[in-house]
Design an enzyme around this catalytic site. Structure first.
Site, short mmCIF file in Angstrom:
data_model
loop_
_atom_site.label_atom_id
_atom_site.label_comp_id
_atom_site.label_asym_id
_atom_site.label_seq_id
_atom_site.Cartn_x
_atom_site.Cartn_y
_atom_site.Cartn_z
N ASN A 1 114.52 150.48 19.42
CA ASN A 1 114.83 151.69 20.44
C ASN A 1 114.87 152.65 19.44
O ASN A 1 115.68 153.75 20.29
CB ASN A 1 116.12 150.83 20.65
CG ASN A 1 116.93 151.64 22.14
OD1 ASN A 1 116.60 152.11 22.48
ND2 ASN A 1 118.37 151.81 21.45
N THR B 1 123.16 159.51 26.99
CA THR B 1 123.33 159.16 25.73
C THR B 1 123.50 160.60 24.79
O THR B 1 123.61 161.39 25.62
CB THR B 1 122.37 157.83 25.53
OG1 THR B 1 121.34 158.83 25.31
CG2 THR B 1 122.48 156.99 26.59
N ASP C 1 131.12 155.08 9.95
CA ASP C 1 130.44 154.83 10.04
C ASP C 1 130.03 154.44 11.57
O ASP C 1 130.50 153.04 11.61
CB ASP C 1 129.95 154.03 8.98
CG ASP C 1 128.23 154.04 8.97
OD1 ASP C 1 128.27 153.23 8.81
OD2 ASP C 1 127.24 154.86 8.77
N ASP D 1 116.47 153.42 8.07
CA ASP D 1 116.05 154.79 7.91
C ASP D 1 114.65 154.21 9.18
O ASP D 1 113.77 153.11 8.18
CB ASP D 1 115.43 156.26 7.15
CG ASP D 1 114.53 156.98 7.41
OD1 ASP D 1 114.26 157.16 8.46
OD2 ASP D 1 114.86 157.51 6.07
N VAL D 2 114.38 153.87 9.71
CA VAL D 2 112.87 153.60 10.48
C VAL D 2 112.11 154.41 10.34
O VAL D 2 111.21 153.99 10.46
CB VAL D 2 113.64 153.51 12.20
CG1 VAL D 2 114.47 152.50 13.10
CG2 VAL D 2 113.46 155.07 12.95
N LYS E 1 105.65 158.08 23.14
CA LYS E 1 106.55 157.09 23.98
C LYS E 1 105.17 156.83 24.65
O LYS E 1 105.12 155.40 25.33
CB LYS E 1 107.54 158.05 25.33
CG LYS E 1 108.62 158.16 24.14
CD LYS E 1 109.64 156.34 23.24
CE LYS E 1 111.11 157.37 23.02
NZ LYS E 1 111.45 155.69 21.99
N TYR F 1 107.59 164.25 22.37
CA TYR F 1 108.45 162.87 22.63
C TYR F 1 107.14 162.07 23.62
O TYR F 1 107.30 161.51 23.81
CB TYR F 1 109.66 163.13 23.43
CG TYR F 1 110.60 161.78 23.85
CD1 TYR F 1 110.79 161.71 23.01
CD2 TYR F 1 110.38 161.68 25.36
CE1 TYR F 1 111.64 160.49 23.04
CE2 TYR F 1 111.17 161.07 25.77
CZ TYR F 1 112.46 160.18 24.96
OH TYR F 1 112.47 159.31 25.04
#
Length: 188
Positions: free
Chosen positions: A50, A150, A1, A23-24, A119, A115
């Protein structure tokens, strides 16, 4: 995990850490995570929002379901986190909220409708929070990183966006990235 592994790494470095999976996109899950943090440390000084998912669906193809998923993870989670955290942050002598937006929230990019919109909304939500929460002693800021190396830069088929010909041509060769490389997480 991944979450537990990150907490273990922090503890190995001599830091105190607790792993809480959340879970955001689910407000109750965020409330639970904030409550766990406050329970573990008896206070809350900072919230960093984030979490994000990308989307490269062309405008004419994006479904309502996909649009709402991107908005829920990238924007709604910022609101949910602030709502759950504010009562605790108000009691901190050094309260701060840091929302991670994106350079795409400040300018458009092809096939980035959902996206970039989310943002951009994070940027303005941060402005509103700063005005509303400042008198309560809570600083609110956003950062808008550019291209950061990333896992989020992985495209379909595990191709890394930063290795594509178009990225190398537009952003590296033509100097849209002054350092001539994508940023690193440590840069942020």
């Amino acid at each position: 995990d991944v979450v537990r592994g990150a907490a273990d790494d922090l503890r190995k470095d001599g830091l105190t850490a607790q792993a809480v999976k959340a879970d955001v996109s689910d407000q109750a899950s965020i409330v639970h995570a904030v409550a766990a943090a406050v329970s573990a440390w008896s206070r809350l000084d900072i919230l960093v929002s984030n979490a994000a998912i990308t989307d490269d669906t062309p405008f004419e193809s994006i479904s309502a379901e996909r649009w709402h998923r991107v908005m829920n993870v990238n924007l709604d989670s910022v609101l949910y986190g602030a709502q759950a955290s504010l009562p605790h942050l108000r009691r901190s002598p050094c309260a701060s909220i840091v929302n991670v937006a994106s350079i795409q929230g400040l300018r458009g990019q092809p096939n980035s409708m959902a996206y970039a919109t989310a943002k951009g909304a994070v940027v303005n939500l941060t402005r509103c929070m700063a005005v509303d929460f400042g008198p309560l002693g809570v600083r609110v800021n956003a950062i808008a990183p550019g291209y950061i190396d990333t896992r989020m830069a992985l495209m379909h088929g595990e191709v890394h966006e930063h290795q594509t010909d178009w990225f190398q041509d537009v952003f590296i060769k033509h100097g849209r990235l002054p350092l001539r490389r994508p940023g690193r997480a440590d840069d942020v």
